[in-house]
Design a protein around this motif. Sequence first.
Motif, PDB file in Angstrom:
ATOM      1  N   LYS A 147      11.959  40.909   5.908  1.00  0.00           N
ATOM      2  CA  LYS A 147      10.529  41.256   5.973  1.00  0.00           C
ATOM      3  C   LYS A 147       9.776  40.657   4.781  1.00  0.00           C
ATOM      4  CE  LYS A 147      10.908  43.975   9.602  1.00  0.00           C
ATOM      5  NZ  LYS A 147      10.322  43.672  10.886  1.00  0.00           N
ATOM      6  N   ALA A 148      10.392  40.701   3.601  1.00  0.00           N
ATOM      7  CA  ALA A 148       9.758  40.122   2.405  1.00  0.00           C
ATOM      8  C   ALA A 148       9.563  38.619   2.573  1.00  0.00           C
ATOM      9  CB  ALA A 148      10.595  40.414   1.163  1.00  0.00           C
ATOM     10  N   PHE A 149      10.519  37.962   3.216  1.00  0.00           N
ATOM     11  CA  PHE A 149      10.389  36.522   3.473  1.00  0.00           C
ATOM     12  C   PHE A 149       9.193  36.246   4.386  1.00  0.00           C
ATOM     13  CE2 PHE A 149      11.323  32.797   6.152  1.00  0.00           C
ATOM     14  CZ  PHE A 149      11.342  31.812   5.159  1.00  0.00           C
ATOM     15  N   ALA A 150       9.035  37.046   5.433  1.00  0.00           N
ATOM     16  CA  ALA A 150       7.902  36.863   6.355  1.00  0.00           C
ATOM     17  C   ALA A 150       6.575  37.063   5.632  1.00  0.00           C
ATOM     18  CB  ALA A 150       8.021  37.834   7.528  1.00  0.00           C
ATOM     19  N   ILE A 151       6.509  38.091   4.793  1.00  0.00           N
ATOM     20  CA  ILE A 151       5.281  38.340   4.034  1.00  0.00           C
ATOM     21  C   ILE A 151       5.018  37.203   3.057  1.00  0.00           C
ATOM     22  CG2 ILE A 151       4.247  39.849   2.287  1.00  0.00           C
ATOM     23  CD1 ILE A 151       5.569  42.205   3.790  1.00  0.00           C
ATOM     24  N   THR A 152       6.060  36.695   2.422  1.00  0.00           N
ATOM     25  CA  THR A 152       5.905  35.579   1.486  1.00  0.00           C
ATOM     26  C   THR A 152       5.359  34.341   2.179  1.00  0.00           C
ATOM     27  OG1 THR A 152       7.679  36.434   0.093  1.00  0.00           O
ATOM     28  CG2 THR A 152       7.125  34.107  -0.177  1.00  0.00           C
ATOM     29  N   VAL A 153       5.874  34.037   3.354  1.00  0.00           N
ATOM     30  CA  VAL A 153       5.361  32.898   4.117  1.00  0.00           C
ATOM     31  C   VAL A 153       3.874  33.097   4.408  1.00  0.00           C
ATOM     32  CG1 VAL A 153       5.480  31.674   6.331  1.00  0.00           C
ATOM     33  CG2 VAL A 153       7.580  32.239   5.111  1.00  0.00           C
ATOM     34  N   GLY A 154       3.508  34.298   4.816  1.00  0.00           N
ATOM     35  CA  GLY A 154       2.097  34.592   5.087  1.00  0.00           C
ATOM     36  C   GLY A 154       1.232  34.425   3.847  1.00  0.00           C
ATOM     37  N   LEU A 155       1.707  34.928   2.719  1.00  0.00           N
ATOM     38  CA  LEU A 155       0.933  34.832   1.481  1.00  0.00           C
ATOM     39  C   LEU A 155       0.813  33.393   0.987  1.00  0.00           C
ATOM     40  CD1 LEU A 155       2.221  37.982  -0.422  1.00  0.00           C
ATOM     41  CD2 LEU A 155      -0.051  37.635   0.581  1.00  0.00           C
ATOM     42  N   VAL A 156       1.836  32.595   1.205  1.00  0.00           N
ATOM     43  CA  VAL A 156       1.789  31.187   0.800  1.00  0.00           C
ATOM     44  C   VAL A 156       0.816  30.413   1.690  1.00  0.00           C
ATOM     45  CG1 VAL A 156       3.152  29.043   0.727  1.00  0.00           C
ATOM     46  CG2 VAL A 156       4.061  31.141  -0.283  1.00  0.00           C
ATOM     47  N   CYS A 157       0.790  30.730   2.969  1.00  0.00           N
ATOM     48  CA  CYS A 157      -0.100  30.020   3.903  1.00  0.00           C
ATOM     49  C   CYS A 157      -1.544  30.514   3.852  1.00  0.00           C
ATOM     50  CB  CYS A 157       0.433  30.161   5.332  1.00  0.00           C
ATOM     51  SG  CYS A 157       2.009  29.319   5.574  1.00  0.00           S
ATOM     52  N   ARG A 158      -1.753  31.738   3.429  1.00  0.00           N
ATOM     53  CA  ARG A 158      -3.078  32.355   3.409  1.00  0.00           C
ATOM     54  C   ARG A 158      -4.139  31.517   2.711  1.00  0.00           C
ATOM     55  NH1 ARG A 158      -5.361  35.279  -0.343  1.00  0.00           N
ATOM     56  NH2 ARG A 158      -7.007  36.715   0.249  1.00  0.00           N
ATOM     57  N   PRO A 159      -3.883  30.956   1.518  1.00  0.00           N
ATOM     58  CA  PRO A 159      -4.926  30.170   0.842  1.00  0.00           C
ATOM     59  C   PRO A 159      -5.321  28.887   1.579  1.00  0.00           C
ATOM     60  CG  PRO A 159      -3.199  30.778  -0.706  1.00  0.00           C
ATOM     61  CD  PRO A 159      -2.716  31.133   0.663  1.00  0.00           C
ATOM     62  N   LEU A 160      -4.533  28.483   2.552  1.00  0.00           N
ATOM     63  CA  LEU A 160      -4.861  27.290   3.325  1.00  0.00           C
ATOM     64  C   LEU A 160      -6.004  27.535   4.304  1.00  0.00           C
ATOM     65  CD1 LEU A 160      -1.212  26.133   4.109  1.00  0.00           C
ATOM     66  CD2 LEU A 160      -2.706  25.328   2.263  1.00  0.00           C
ATOM     67  N   LEU A 161      -6.315  28.801   4.537  1.00  0.00           N
ATOM     68  CA  LEU A 161      -7.366  29.169   5.485  1.00  0.00           C
ATOM     69  C   LEU A 161      -8.675  29.459   4.764  1.00  0.00           C
ATOM     70  CD1 LEU A 161      -5.258  31.681   7.595  1.00  0.00           C
ATOM     71  CD2 LEU A 161      -5.879  29.356   8.241  1.00  0.00           C
ATOM     72  N   GLU A 162      -9.781  29.247   5.470  1.00  0.00           N
ATOM     73  CA  GLU A 162     -11.076  29.651   4.937  1.00  0.00           C
ATOM     74  C   GLU A 162     -11.091  31.170   4.810  1.00  0.00           C
ATOM     75  OE1 GLU A 162     -14.597  28.124   6.853  1.00  0.00           O
ATOM     76  OE2 GLU A 162     -13.441  26.405   7.601  1.00  0.00           O
ATOM     77  N   GLN A 163     -11.856  31.688   3.872  1.00  0.00           N
ATOM     78  CA  GLN A 163     -11.913  33.122   3.603  1.00  0.00           C
ATOM     79  C   GLN A 163     -12.141  33.947   4.862  1.00  0.00           C
ATOM     80  OE1 GLN A 163     -11.539  34.790   0.532  1.00  0.00           O
ATOM     81  NE2 GLN A 163     -11.529  36.601   1.810  1.00  0.00           N
ATOM     82  N   LYS A 164     -13.044  33.506   5.706  1.00  0.00           N
ATOM     83  CA  LYS A 164     -13.384  34.311   6.886  1.00  0.00           C
ATOM     84  C   LYS A 164     -12.257  34.376   7.918  1.00  0.00           C
ATOM     85  CE  LYS A 164     -15.963  30.514   9.000  1.00  0.00           C
ATOM     86  NZ  LYS A 164     -17.290  30.086   9.441  1.00  0.00           N
ATOM     87  N   TYR A 165     -11.253  33.490   7.816  1.00  0.00           N
ATOM     88  CA  TYR A 165     -10.146  33.482   8.766  1.00  0.00           C
ATOM     89  C   TYR A 165      -8.849  34.040   8.194  1.00  0.00           C
ATOM     90  CZ  TYR A 165     -13.270  30.376  11.295  1.00  0.00           C
ATOM     91  OH  TYR A 165     -14.353  29.844  11.939  1.00  0.00           O
ATOM     92  N   ARG A 166      -8.845  34.437   6.938  1.00  0.00           N
ATOM     93  CA  ARG A 166      -7.604  34.873   6.288  1.00  0.00           C
ATOM     94  C   ARG A 166      -7.023  36.161   6.853  1.00  0.00           C
ATOM     95  NH1 ARG A 166      -8.661  33.099  -0.011  1.00  0.00           N
ATOM     96  NH2 ARG A 166      -8.634  30.865   0.471  1.00  0.00           N
ATOM     97  N   SER A 167      -7.830  36.957   7.514  1.00  0.00           N
ATOM     98  CA  SER A 167      -7.305  38.206   8.079  1.00  0.00           C
ATOM     99  C   SER A 167      -6.315  37.958   9.217  1.00  0.00           C
ATOM    100  CB  SER A 167      -8.441  39.106   8.555  1.00  0.00           C
ATOM    101  OG  SER A 167      -9.187  38.460   9.563  1.00  0.00           O
ATOM    102  N   ILE A 168      -6.255  36.719   9.710  1.00  0.00           N
ATOM    103  CA  ILE A 168      -5.288  36.396  10.762  1.00  0.00           C
ATOM    104  C   ILE A 168      -3.856  36.511  10.235  1.00  0.00           C
ATOM    105  CG2 ILE A 168      -5.189  33.889  10.392  1.00  0.00           C
ATOM    106  CD1 ILE A 168      -5.299  35.578  13.807  1.00  0.00           C
ATOM    107  N   VAL A 169      -3.678  36.309   8.929  1.00  0.00           N
ATOM    108  CA  VAL A 169      -2.330  36.385   8.354  1.00  0.00           C
ATOM    109  C   VAL A 169      -1.767  37.798   8.451  1.00  0.00           C
ATOM    110  CG1 VAL A 169      -0.957  36.087   6.253  1.00  0.00           C
ATOM    111  CG2 VAL A 169      -2.655  34.356   6.887  1.00  0.00           C
ATOM    112  N   PRO A 170      -2.440  38.819   7.904  1.00  0.00           N
ATOM    113  CA  PRO A 170      -1.865  40.158   8.065  1.00  0.00           C
ATOM    114  C   PRO A 170      -1.846  40.623   9.526  1.00  0.00           C
ATOM    115  CG  PRO A 170      -4.027  40.299   7.029  1.00  0.00           C
ATOM    116  CD  PRO A 170      -3.644  38.849   7.069  1.00  0.00           C
TER     117      PRO A 170
END
Length: 116
Positions: free
Chosen positions: A71-94
């Motif tokens: 689960k920590a690995f999945a969250i880490t992948v999400g957190l690493v990819c999150r900055p690649l998105l525009e602010q208004k689309y970042r909620s797609i990660v969680p």
Amino acid sequence: MSSEGASVYHRLPGDVTPVDLERLLWAVVVLALVADIVTTFIGLELGLSESNPAARGIIEGYGVVGMLVLKAFAITVGLVCRPLLEQKYRSIVPAGLAVPWLAAAILNVYTISAVI
């Protein structure tokens, strides 16, 4: 009529900003993660089996610690990819983390209720 220089700003209903939505969804991620892990291990204690082959192998080899690392690995992948998105689309990660974990927890509860 010209649209040069015009921008469209999307607001969510009820004065919810994209940042507020993302914070709420991260809280849902935590709840979904806990619900999935707890219901998975309750089911395993009742004699049920994990249907995800990757998770099954990790659980069989490392138990709850392995599940937490997965689960920590999945969250880490999400957190690493999150900055690649525009602010208004970042909620797609969680949302992308919470939805399948919530679905798994609901399915686990249903399956557990069928054997109790």
